[in-house]
Write an enzyme that holds these catalytic residues in place. Structure first.
Site, short mmCIF file in Angstrom:
data_model
loop_
_atom_site.label_atom_id
_atom_site.label_comp_id
_atom_site.label_asym_id
_atom_site.label_seq_id
_atom_site.Cartn_x
_atom_site.Cartn_y
_atom_site.Cartn_z
NE ARG A 159 -4.18 1.72 0.69
CZ ARG A 159 -5.17 1.96 -0.18
NH1 ARG A 159 -5.08 1.53 -1.43
NH2 ARG A 159 -6.25 2.61 0.20
CB THR A 176 -8.50 -0.53 -8.67
OG1 THR A 176 -8.47 0.57 -7.83
CG2 THR A 176 -7.76 -1.67 -8.05
CD GLU A 227 -8.88 6.24 -5.01
OE1 GLU A 227 -9.40 5.10 -4.99
OE2 GLU A 227 -9.55 7.26 -5.16
CG ASP A 230 -8.52 5.11 -0.96
OD1 ASP A 230 -9.41 5.72 -1.58
OD2 ASP A 230 -8.12 3.98 -1.29
CB SER A 266 -12.43 -1.24 -0.54
OG SER A 266 -12.90 -0.20 0.26
N GLY A 268 -12.99 -1.22 -8.07
CA GLY A 268 -14.28 -0.60 -7.81
C GLY A 268 -14.39 0.12 -6.47
N GLY A 269 -13.28 0.58 -5.90
CA GLY A 269 -13.36 1.28 -4.62
C GLY A 269 -14.04 0.39 -3.59
#
Ligand code: GLU
Length: 627
Positions: free
Chosen positions: A143, A442, A462, A484, A509, A529-530
Site C-alpha cells: 500500500r 484499479t 486510486e 482514501d 477496500s 471498484g473502490g
C-alpha cells in the site's frame, strides 16, 4: 466455526451445473468447459501465438484491439486480467516455465502499460499468494504510504475539508508508491524470474505500443480536461492534443526506458537516486500547464519518505465458510475483514435453501452490517487498534446476524457493533456508519501455475488516471491514494480510524481473495471498484458457493453493492422487486466492478474467468486449452 453445509466438491458442482445451465439463476447460460475451450482456440492473441511481447492478432499496426476471451478452460496454468496483452504476457511467462508469481508480476507490469489509468509503478496494491511449497496463503501489503510530514488535518483548510476533486489532482494526494517494491518482494519470495526478466514482456509492449480500445479512449476522454492541465500527461495520453482514437497504436517509450532502468538497477532506482528525486520534484511542484486555472496543491513527500518505504508481509485474514477456507487481505485493507465478517454473518443461515429474495436480502444485510463495522474499526494497524480477530469471530457475527429481520430491511445506516469479545444477541451499537468517497478505478489479476501456486493481486493508482500527473519523461502516472484517507472526523466521539497520519497507510477496500478446499486452492478472485470491491467479491462468492452458479456465471451475474448507505446501487438486471417489498431502496448504476477469477477444477483443469461485458470485457487464458 459452524459445521459445513457444503458437502459436494465444487468441481463436481461446476460440471453438473454446466450441463443444466439454462435452469440456473443469473445471466446467460455459461459456455461450460467445452465451449470455453473452443473460444480460447479462437483467441490467438490471448493464447500467446503473437509471440513474446509482440503483437497478437489485431495488434499494433492492424488497427484492431486484440480479441478478448472471457472464459478459458485448460491445463498448465491460467491468467485472467482485464487486458489481452497483459494476459498474453502472463501466459507467455508460464509457458516458458515461470510460476504464477512470475506471471502475476509480468502481467501487472503490462497492465502498467495498457491500463495506465488503473495501475502502474506510481501506485500500490495487495498481493495474495497460495504458495504450494509451504501450503500456505501469504500476502504482501504494498500500500502507498503518507509522508512523514502528513498530519491528520492534511486535507483540511480553514476548518473545512478541501474539495475532493481538488485533492485528487494534487501533489498532496500522492503516497509513496508500493508497486515496484511489491513486485521485487514477490519475485524474491516466491518467484523464479529476475525483475529484469519479469519486466521484459511489458517493456516490449511499452516500446511497440498497444491498440487503443473503446474503454481506454473513454477513460482518456473523461480525463481529458485534467490531463491537458499537466503537459507531461498530455504529451503521453493526448497525442497531438487529442484523445487517441480507437484502433490507433499508443506507444510509451518513456515507460519502456523506466522499466529498463528498474531492470538494470532494481527498484531502488525508484526509491533512491535520480528517479526518486524526479518523483519528489513532481509532487512538490506539480508541472501545471502555463495559463491553467486549476488549483493544484503541492505535496509533502520528501526523498526520505521514498527511501524509508517497505512492503509489509502480513498474515492473511481467514474465515471458514461452508467448510471452505477463505483467505483475504488484512488491514490496512478492509477487504479481508469486511468480506470475512459478511460471510460469517451469512453462514448463520443456509443461504442456498432460501428463495432468491431472502438469499439476496441476507446478502444485503450482511454486507451493510459489515460495512458499518469496517467504517468504525478498520484503519492502518500501525496507528489504530483494529480488533481484527473479533471482527472475524463467529460470536461477533452471531450478534450482528441477530439484527437481520427476514421480513423487513434494516433502517440504514445501521450502527456499528462492538467487537469486544462479549456478545449479546441483538445488542445495538451506537455510531452511525457512512460511505466515504472512493474511486472506481484499479485492476485485479489472477494467475495459477502447473505446480499449484495461485495469485490474487489487486493494484491501483486510486482514481481513474490517479492524480493525473505523469512524472515528466518517465511514462507513468502518480497515484492519488491518500484521498482514501477520511478527511475529517465525523464521528461523535472522535474515533475515526482512517484520518491521515505520518507514514500511515490509507484504508483500502481491495479484496484479493483465495479460497481453499481441503487445504488446496479452489478459487482466486478480486475486482476493482473502490468500496464496491468488497461487495463484488462477496456476491461472487455467494453466487458460486451458495447459489451454485458456475464461476463464469457468478462473475457475470448482475450486481448490487449494499454498503450501508441510504440506497443500494444496483446494475440493470439485478432482481430488486422482492427486496423493494422488504423496504430496500435502490439506485441505478450502469456497472459495478471488473472481476477476474480462477477456479481449480478436478484433474488439474483450470477455469479462467474475466468479465464478459463490464469495462469493455476482460481477458482469460490458459496455457493448454482443453475441452
Ligand atoms: N483506492 C481504492 C482502495 O484501495 C481502490 C480504488 C478503486 O478500486 O477504484 O480501496
Amino acid at each position: 466455526m459452524r459445521t459445513s453445509t457444503f458437502t459436494r466438491p465444487l468441481a463436481v458442482v461446476v460440471a453438473a451445473v454446466a450441463l443444466t445451465a439454462g435452469a440456473l439463476p443469473g445471466s446467460a447460460a455459461p459456455p461450460g468447459p467445452a465451449g470455453a475451450g473452443a473460444d480460447v482456440d479462437g483467441g490467438a492473441s490471448v493464447d500467446g501465438r503473437g509471440g513474446p511481447g509482440g503483437p497478437g492478432r489485431g495488434g499494433p499496426g492492424h488497427g484492431r484491439p486484440p480479441a478478448k476471451v472471457p472464459v478459458a478452460v485448460g491445463t498448465g496454468g491460467a491468467v485472467s486480467t482485464v487486458d489481452p496483452d497483459a494476459t498474453r504476457v502472463g501466459l507467455d511467462v508460464l509457458r516458458r516455465g515461470g510460476n504464477a508469481v512470475d506471471a502475476a508480476v509480468a502481467a501487472a507490469a503490462t497492465l502498467g502499460v495498457t491500463e495506465p489509468y488503473s495501475a502502474g509503478i506510481g501506485g500500490g496494491g495487495f498481493f495474495v499468494v497460495y504458495d504450494a511449497a509451504s501450503r500456505t496463503v501469504q500476502t504482501i501489503d504494498g500500500r502507498e504510504t503518507a509522508p512523514a510530514a502528513m498530519g491528520p488535518d492534511a486535507f483540511v483548510e480553514d476548518g473545512v475539508a478541501i474539495p475532493f476533486e481538488e485533492a485528487v489532482a494534487s501533489g498532496l494526494s500522492v503516497g509513496v508508491p508500493g508497486t515496484p517494491a511489491t513486485w521485487q518482494a514477490a519475485l524474491d519470495t516466491w518467484g523464479t524470474l529476475s525483475l529484469r526478466d519479469a519486466l521484459a514482456g511489458a517493456t516490449r509492449v511499452a516500446e511497440k505500443g498497444f491498440v487503443v480500445d473503446q474503454t481506454f479512449a473513454d477513460q482518456t476522454e473523461a480525463n481529458a480536461d485534467r490531463f491537458a492541465d499537466f503537459p507531461s500527461t498530455a504529451a503521453l495520453f493526448l497525442p497531438r492534443g487529442a484523445v487517441p482514437r480507437v484502433g490507433s497504436v499508443l506507444r510509451n517509450p518513456d515507460l519502456a526506458r523506466t522499466y529498463r532502468l528498474l531492470a538494470r538497477q532494481g527498484v531502488d532506482a525508484l526509491y533512491a537516486g535520480p528517479l526518486a528525486q524526479e518523483i519528489i520534484d513532481t509532487v512538490q511542484a506539480p508541472p501545471v500547464a502555463p495559463g491553467s486555472t486549476r488549483v493544484v496543491r503541492p505535496g509533502l513527500l520528501e526523498t526520505s519518505d521514498l527511501a524509508a518505504y517497505d512492503v509489509v508481509p502480513r498474515e492473511p485474514t481467514h474465515v471458514t465458510y461452508r467448510g471452505l477456507d477463505v483467505y483475504g487481505m488484512a488491514p490496512p485493507s478492509s477487504g479481508g475483514s469486511t468480506v470475512g465478517e459478511a460471510l460469517n454473518i451469512l453462514e448463520t443461515v443456509d443461504v442456498g435453501t432460501l428463495d432468491e429474495t431472502q438469499a439476496l436480502h441476507h446478502y444485503v444485510e450482511a454486507a451493510s452490517l459489515a460495512f458499518a463495522d469496517r467504517n468504525r474499526w478498520v484503519g492502518d494497524p500501525a496507528f489504530v487498534d483494529v480488533p481484527l480477530a473479533e471482527l472475524l469471530s463467529d460470536g461477533f457475527a452471531a450478534e450482528r446476524a441477530c439484527l437481520i429481520d427476514p421480513a423487513a430491511a434494516l433502517p440504514k445506516p445501521v450502527t456499528p457493533g462492538s467487537p469486544d469479545g462479549t456478545y449479546e444477541p441483538c445488542a445495538p451499537g451506537d455510531d452511525p456508519g457512512s460511505e466515504a468517497p472512493e474511486g472506481t478505478s484499479t485492476t485485479h489479476l489472477t494467475t495459477a501455475d502447473r505446480w499449484g501456486n495461485v495469485v490474487a493481486y489487486t493494484l491501483t493508482i486510486e482514481s481513474t488516471g490517479g492524480s493525473g500527473i505523469v512524472v515528466p519523461g518517465r511514462g507513468f502516472l502518480l497515484n492519488n491514494e491518500l484521498t482514501d484517507f477520511t478527511f475529517t472526523d465525523e464521528t461523535q466521539d472522535g474515533v475515526e480510524p482512517n484520518l491521515p497520519g505520518p507514514g500511515k497507510r490509507p484504508r483500502s477496500s481491495m479484496a484479493p481473495t483465495i479460497v481453499l478446499q481441503d487445504g488446496r486452492p479452489l478459487l482466486a478472485l478480486g475486482s476493482p471498484g473502490g468500496s464496491t470491491i468488497i461487495t463484488t467479491v462477496l456476491q461472487t462468492l455467494v453466487n458460486r458457493i451458495d447459489l451454485g452458479m458456475p464461476l463464469d456465471e457468478a462473475v457475470a451475474a448482475p450486481r448490487a453493492t449494499p454498503r450501508n448507505g441510504p440506497s443500494i446501487q444496483a446494475e440493470p438486471g439485478f432482481p430488486r422487486t422482492g427486496l423493494e417489498a422488504l423496504g430496500h431502496v435502490f439506485a441505478d448504476t450502469p456497472e459495478i466492478g471488473a472481476a477476474t477469477a480462477i477456479e481449480l477444477l478436478d484433474r488439474g483443469k483450470l477455469l479462467s474467468v474475466a468479465e464478459p461485458e463490464r469495462r469493455g470485457g476482460g481477458s482469460a487464458g490458459v496455457v493448454h486449452p482443453r475441452r
